[in-house]
Design a protein around this motif. Structure first.
Motif, PDB file in Angstrom:
ATOM      1  N   VAL A  40       0.818  -1.224   0.000  1.00 45.51           N
ATOM      2  CA  VAL A  40       0.000   0.000   0.000  1.00 45.51           C
ATOM      3  C   VAL A  40       0.848   1.269   0.000  1.00 45.51           C
ATOM      4  CG1 VAL A  40      -2.099  -0.906   1.056  1.00 45.51           C
ATOM      5  CG2 VAL A  40      -0.198  -0.164   2.523  1.00 45.51           C
ATOM      6  N   SER A  41       0.280   2.313  -0.632  1.00 47.11           N
ATOM      7  CA  SER A  41       0.819   3.672  -0.547  1.00 47.11           C
ATOM      8  C   SER A  41       0.181   4.350   0.663  1.00 47.11           C
ATOM      9  CB  SER A  41       0.413   4.486  -1.774  1.00 47.11           C
ATOM     10  OG  SER A  41       1.056   4.051  -2.918  1.00 47.11           O
ATOM     11  N   ALA A  42       0.603   5.572   0.907  1.00 42.94           N
ATOM     12  CA  ALA A  42      -0.058   6.406   1.917  1.00 42.94           C
ATOM     13  C   ALA A  42      -1.368   6.914   1.327  1.00 42.94           C
ATOM     14  CB  ALA A  42       0.846   7.574   2.267  1.00 42.94           C
ATOM     15  N   VAL A  46      -1.289  12.554   1.792  1.00 45.68           N
ATOM     16  CA  VAL A  46      -0.604  12.469   3.084  1.00 45.68           C
ATOM     17  C   VAL A  46       0.906  12.674   2.939  1.00 45.68           C
ATOM     18  CG1 VAL A  46       0.015  10.880   4.959  1.00 45.68           C
ATOM     19  CG2 VAL A  46      -2.368  11.123   4.262  1.00 45.68           C
ATOM     20  N   THR A  47       1.515  12.018   1.938  1.00 44.29           N
ATOM     21  CA  THR A  47       2.967  12.168   1.780  1.00 44.29           C
ATOM     22  C   THR A  47       3.335  13.631   1.508  1.00 44.29           C
ATOM     23  OG1 THR A  47       3.016   9.913   0.932  1.00 44.29           O
ATOM     24  CG2 THR A  47       5.023  11.207   0.681  1.00 44.29           C
ATOM     25  N   ASN A  48       2.526  14.299   0.660  1.00 41.31           N
ATOM     26  CA  ASN A  48       2.783  15.730   0.399  1.00 41.31           C
ATOM     27  C   ASN A  48       2.754  16.531   1.694  1.00 41.31           C
ATOM     28  OD1 ASN A  48       2.985  15.296  -2.313  1.00 41.31           O
ATOM     29  ND2 ASN A  48       0.913  15.987  -2.794  1.00 41.31           N
ATOM     30  N   GLY A  73       3.265   7.696   6.440  1.00 37.61           N
ATOM     31  CA  GLY A  73       1.981   7.550   5.742  1.00 37.61           C
ATOM     32  C   GLY A  73       1.660   6.096   5.432  1.00 37.61           C
ATOM     33  N   GLU A  74       2.652   5.362   4.978  1.00 36.69           N
ATOM     34  CA  GLU A  74       2.449   3.955   4.606  1.00 36.69           C
ATOM     35  C   GLU A  74       2.268   3.073   5.850  1.00 36.69           C
ATOM     36  OE1 GLU A  74       4.170   6.004   2.730  1.00 36.69           O
ATOM     37  OE2 GLU A  74       3.537   5.523   0.686  1.00 36.69           O
ATOM     38  N   GLN A  75       2.856   3.495   6.959  1.00 42.49           N
ATOM     39  CA  GLN A  75       2.666   2.735   8.213  1.00 42.49           C
ATOM     40  C   GLN A  75       1.183   2.731   8.577  1.00 42.49           C
ATOM     41  OE1 GLN A  75       5.361   3.412  11.420  1.00 42.49           O
ATOM     42  NE2 GLN A  75       3.995   2.570  12.955  1.00 42.49           N
ATOM     43  N   GLY A 135       4.486   0.239   1.486  1.00 45.44           N
ATOM     44  CA  GLY A 135       5.334   0.538   0.329  1.00 45.44           C
ATOM     45  C   GLY A 135       6.292   1.673   0.624  1.00 45.44           C
ATOM     46  N   PHE A 136       7.212   1.919  -0.315  1.00 44.04           N
ATOM     47  CA  PHE A 136       7.999   3.164  -0.324  1.00 44.04           C
ATOM     48  C   PHE A 136       9.128   3.207   0.695  1.00 44.04           C
ATOM     49  CE2 PHE A 136       7.492   7.894   1.031  1.00 44.04           C
ATOM     50  CZ  PHE A 136       8.258   8.415   0.005  1.00 44.04           C
ATOM     51  N   GLN A 137       9.172   2.227   1.613  1.00 45.67           N
ATOM     52  CA  GLN A 137      10.154   2.335   2.701  1.00 45.67           C
ATOM     53  C   GLN A 137      11.038   1.112   2.847  1.00 45.67           C
ATOM     54  OE1 GLN A 137       8.230   1.160   6.697  1.00 45.67           O
ATOM     55  NE2 GLN A 137       6.819   2.665   5.838  1.00 45.67           N
ATOM     56  N   GLY A 149      12.022   7.300  -2.860  1.00 41.75           N
ATOM     57  CA  GLY A 149      11.722   8.348  -3.845  1.00 41.75           C
ATOM     58  C   GLY A 149      10.234   8.369  -4.129  1.00 41.75           C
ATOM     59  N   ARG A 150       9.711   9.545  -4.515  1.00 37.68           N
ATOM     60  CA  ARG A 150       8.269   9.699  -4.707  1.00 37.68           C
ATOM     61  C   ARG A 150       7.739   8.702  -5.731  1.00 37.68           C
ATOM     62  NH1 ARG A 150       5.828  14.008  -2.414  1.00 37.68           N
ATOM     63  NH2 ARG A 150       4.100  12.537  -2.582  1.00 37.68           N
ATOM     64  N   GLY A 151       6.592   8.145  -5.417  1.00 33.74           N
ATOM     65  CA  GLY A 151       5.999   7.125  -6.280  1.00 33.74           C
ATOM     66  C   GLY A 151       6.626   5.754  -6.065  1.00 33.74           C
ATOM     67  N   GLY A 152       7.433   5.626  -5.000  1.00 29.61           N
ATOM     68  CA  GLY A 152       8.267   4.436  -4.814  1.00 29.61           C
ATOM     69  C   GLY A 152       7.532   3.168  -4.440  1.00 29.61           C
ATOM     70  N   SER A 153       6.261   3.233  -4.074  1.00 27.20           N
ATOM     71  CA  SER A 153       5.624   1.965  -3.692  1.00 27.20           C
ATOM     72  C   SER A 153       5.370   1.064  -4.904  1.00 27.20           C
ATOM     73  CB  SER A 153       4.366   2.157  -2.842  1.00 27.20           C
ATOM     74  OG  SER A 153       3.656   3.254  -3.230  1.00 27.20           O
ATOM     75  N   ASP A 154       5.344   1.617  -6.116  1.00 22.47           N
ATOM     76  CA  ASP A 154       5.316   0.750  -7.302  1.00 22.47           C
ATOM     77  C   ASP A 154       6.565  -0.141  -7.307  1.00 22.47           C
ATOM     78  OD1 ASP A 154       3.038   2.023  -8.201  1.00 22.47           O
ATOM     79  OD2 ASP A 154       4.100   3.373  -9.567  1.00 22.47           O
TER      80      ASP A 154
HETATM   81  N1  ASP Z   1       3.425   7.743  -0.736  1.00 21.04           N
HETATM   82  C1  ASP Z   1       4.588   7.910  -1.581  1.00 21.04           C
HETATM   83  C2  ASP Z   1       4.406   9.097  -2.504  1.00 21.04           C
HETATM   84  O1  ASP Z   1       3.381   9.764  -2.463  1.00 21.04           O
HETATM   85  C3  ASP Z   1       4.916   6.667  -2.338  1.00 21.04           C
HETATM   86  C4  ASP Z   1       3.869   6.233  -3.331  1.00 21.04           C
HETATM   87  O2  ASP Z   1       2.719   6.632  -3.227  1.00 21.04           O
HETATM   88  O3  ASP Z   1       4.201   5.457  -4.215  1.00 21.04           O
HETATM   89  O4  ASP Z   1       5.278   9.399  -3.261  1.00 21.04           O
END
Ligand code: ASP
Ligand code: MG
Length: 407
Positions: A40-42, A46-48, A73-75, A135-137, A149-154
């Motif tokens: 999961v992402s945040a 939330v991350t912003n 956020g992901e926690q 994700g992301f961590q 890095g942003r978008g990292g949960s992919d």
């Molecule tokens: N939450 C992080 C972001 O907004 C990671 C992600 O969503 O992939 O960048």
């Protein structure tokens, strides 16, 4: 029975109702007998907000503490999804990056995954439970929390799918797949059933921001069958797969555009060996990424012009670097603009078909659009044009390559 990794982006887990919707999907897969890992992402936004807190607290801050904050956020979403699954009678537990552990290097804010230990996740799946991964961590060797890095949960999702040798990685998002071009510009854009890793990599790096570019590179490296699909409707999305899986390959699969480009022309550079190399040295030192390059033939054998493109955000830095070295470089003038767009036609079929670039040039000429710079790779032809013509060019090319949806 299959082993599936399912990743849900920020809008898909945007509130508790949506988290329940995600849990229902996961429960269905479990009922069908699959082993499921969820990433999961945040929650969206939330991350912003967390990044903003760090910047407001101190504009210059310790990157290790930034990661401690933004990983939060992901926690939250991983714990909430595990709670919701349990409430629905589906055994589940959450995993933070350090609990897996997902080991990364120590480049905080943009860490790279070095190793994923799979024992704990395997144990969880063998015990008949869903593993819900934040994700992301990750965690660095010195025990500090890192983010990818942003978008990292992919990237988290694809990496876990590779490590666990999953049969498929489903990336649920707010769009229902990969399109032949941006549907906001071309209403006749079509959803693709399949696209190759290579094409997706080009489309992603050209600004089609459905998947983080790194996750596509990883999927290609490990051959992870990746599907992009909507978390809001029950339809197949687009499969990102190897070329061998695509039977009827279209010559061109998509048209991409990138608006955040800038063009610089160095006028009157003396035409002698080493000059171009000297020109790009100060840019490299200033960390400016140069993309397309053309050098015009000099008509008197003495001076030449060099035109190149760079990210718009780097323009001021590039100009400063070049101005500072004007004396050593010995050029006459510097001309720049950010009023340009790079339009690309992408397709692995280009490797074996002639005439693809020509069709592009013909189509643009017919519309009276001037081409400023051209670059090509095995599966892509790109042109730089005036930004004003973005829509016109993308629409005309989409039609010219037969990509328009049937009426
Ligand atoms: N939450 C992080 C972001 O907004 C990671 C992600 O969503 O992939 O960048
Ligand atoms: Mg994303």
């Amino acid at each position: 029975m299959a082993r599936i990794v399912k990743k849900f982006g920020g809008t898909s887990v945007g509130d508790l109702d949506r988290i329940r919707n995600v849990a229902t999907r996961v429960a269905k897969a479990v009922e069908e007998g699959h082993e499921v890992v969820v990433v999961v992402s945040a929650m969206s936004g939330v991350t912003n907000q967390l990044v903003d807190y760090c910047r407001t607290a101190a504009m210059m801050h310790d990157a290790r503490e930034y990661d401690t904050v933004v990983a939060a956020g992901e926690q939250i979403t991983s714990g909430l999804l595990a709670i919701t699954l349990q409430d629905m009678g589906v055994p589940a537990r959450s995993f933070l990056g350090w609990q897996i552990p997902m080991i990364t290097n120590n480049v905080h804010g943009a860490a790279r995954i070095e190793e994923i230990k799979t024992e704990k996740l395997e144990e969880c799946l063998k015990g008949g439970r869903v593993a819900v991964v934040a994700g992301f961590q990750g965690i660095a060797e010195d025990n500090r929390i890192t983010t990818l890095g942003r978008g990292g949960s992919d990237t988290t999702a694809v990496a876990i799918a590779a490590a666990l040798e999953a049969d498929q990685c489903d990336i649920y998002t707010d769009v229902d797949g990969i399109y032949t071009t941006d549907p906001r510009i071309v209403p006749k854009a079509r959803k693709l059933d399949k696209i190759t890793y290579e094409e997706m990599l080009e489309m992603a790096s050209l600004g089609a921001k459905v998947l983080q570019t790194r996750s596509v590179a990883l999927a290609m490296k490990y051959g992870v069958r990746t599907q992009v699909l909507s978390s809001f409707e029950d339809l197949p999305g687009t499969l990102v797969v190897g070329e061998e899986e695509i039977v009827e390959q279209e010559v061109v699969s998509g048209i991409a555009y990138a608006k955040s480009e800038a063009k610089v022309t160095v006028v009157g550079l003396s035409d002698s060996p080493g000059k171009v190399s000297n020109l790009f040295a100060p840019l490299a030192d200033a960390n400016v990424n140069v993309d397309m390059i053309v050098q015009s033939a000099s008509d008197n054998g003495k001076a030449t012009d060099v035109t190149f493109t760079i990210p718009e955000d780097d323009l001021l830095r590039a100009i400063k670097a070049l101005e500072e070295s004007q004396e050593t470089l010995g050029y006459k003038d510097l001309i720049s603009t950010d009023n340009v767009v790079k339009v690309s036609v992408v397709g692995v079929g280009m490797k074996s078909h002639a005439g693809v670039a020509r069709k592009m040039f013909d189509t643009l000429a017919e519309k009276g659009i001037n081409i400023q710079v051209i670059s090509t790779s095995e599966i892509k032809t790109s042109v730089l044009i005036d930004a004003e013509y973005t829509e016109l060019a993308v629409r005309a090319l989409h039609t010219a390559y037969g990509l328009d949806a049937a009426e």
